[in-house]
Scaffold this motif. Structure first.
Motif, short mmCIF file in Angstrom:
data_model
loop_
_atom_site.label_atom_id
_atom_site.label_comp_id
_atom_site.label_asym_id
_atom_site.label_seq_id
_atom_site.Cartn_x
_atom_site.Cartn_y
_atom_site.Cartn_z
N GLU A 70 8.09 25.06 28.41
CA GLU A 70 9.06 25.63 27.48
C GLU A 70 8.62 27.00 26.96
O GLU A 70 9.43 27.91 26.81
CB GLU A 70 9.22 24.64 26.31
CG GLU A 70 10.48 24.88 25.53
CD GLU A 70 10.61 23.90 24.37
OE1 GLU A 70 9.93 22.85 24.37
OE2 GLU A 70 11.39 24.23 23.47
N ASP A 71 7.31 27.15 26.70
CA ASP A 71 6.85 28.43 26.15
C ASP A 71 7.02 29.56 27.18
O ASP A 71 7.48 30.66 26.85
CB ASP A 71 5.41 28.35 25.62
CG ASP A 71 4.45 27.63 26.56
OD1 ASP A 71 4.85 27.29 27.70
OD2 ASP A 71 3.31 27.41 26.16
N ASN B 52 10.71 30.38 27.34
CA ASN B 52 11.16 31.19 26.21
C ASN B 52 10.72 32.65 26.37
O ASN B 52 11.49 33.57 26.08
CB ASN B 52 10.62 30.62 24.89
CG ASN B 52 11.28 29.31 24.56
OD1 ASN B 52 12.35 28.99 25.08
ND2 ASN B 52 10.65 28.51 23.71
#
Ligand code: AKG
Length: 195
Positions: free
Chosen positions: A27-28, A31
């Motif tokens: 997810e990081d 993003n």
């Protein structure tokens, strides 16, 4: 080990993606890529596959184009860490003479539009003049400020410990890591369908 994947797994032998062969995309990293993409005007960019290339000093990557993705219009984001690469970028055919650029630790290269389908290669990994230093600490961060619900708190505690970084620093002292992020699907598609 020379490479790993996130999201859709790129099969180097068949050069095909497969709906059944995928893992979760971090997810990081997702993003971060979306942030870069939206800054460049690609607000619909979806990070769906990443190849993580591991290059010991002395290794190379031969010339190729990245054409396995059904979506060839979305940009490709390439993050470099550790030792320096000489990166060659040419044209859509092998007739065009390539240009050479250094990719250093912390560089983010974006292949979009014309460059997205151009031949490229990594003929050399060179020792960097500014070696990796483990300067990351969590000393000044307040758990409340950073939002403990968003973070892996065990990892957050660990990164403040100098010993935590020793294996990473030993590895990267002799290697380069490249993370190469792509959108695979065309807009509106939710899977690869039958190939
Ligand atoms: O290591 C790099 O900078 C390039 C990697 C690459 O071309 C690829 O994964 O297709």
């Amino acid at each position: 080990m020379r490479w790993t994947t996130f999201g859709y797994h790129h099969n180097w032998d068949t050069k095909l993606y497969d709906e059944q062969m995928q893992s979760q995309f971090p997810e990081d990293l997702s993003n971060l890529c979306r942030l870069f993409a939206s800054t460049l005007g690609y607000s619909d960019f979806k990070p769906e596959a990443a190849i993580v290339n591991y290059y010991p000093v002395g290794s190379t990557l031969s010339g190729h184009t990245d054409h396995s993705e059904p979506n060839k219009s979305a940009p490709l984001f390439s993050f470099s860490f550790g030792q320096t690469a000489i990166f060659l970028i040419g044209g859509r055919t092998l007739e065009e003479k390539p240009s050479a650029v250094y990719l250093r630790c912390g560089d983010v290269m974006i292949m979009s539009q014309e460059s997205r389908l151009c031949y490229h290669a990594v003929p050399r990994i060179m020792r960097t003049q500014t070696p990796w230093s483990s300067t990351l600490t969590n000393e000044n961060a307040d758990d409340a400020d950073i939002g403990s619900h968003l973070l892996d708190m065990d990892l957050f505690q660990n990164v403040g410990e100098p010993n935590f970084w020793i294996p990473f620093s030993n590895y990267i002292g002799d290697s380069r890591i490249n993370i190469n992020v792509r959108q695979v699907l065309n807009p509106g598609d939710s899977n690869l369908g039958t190939l």
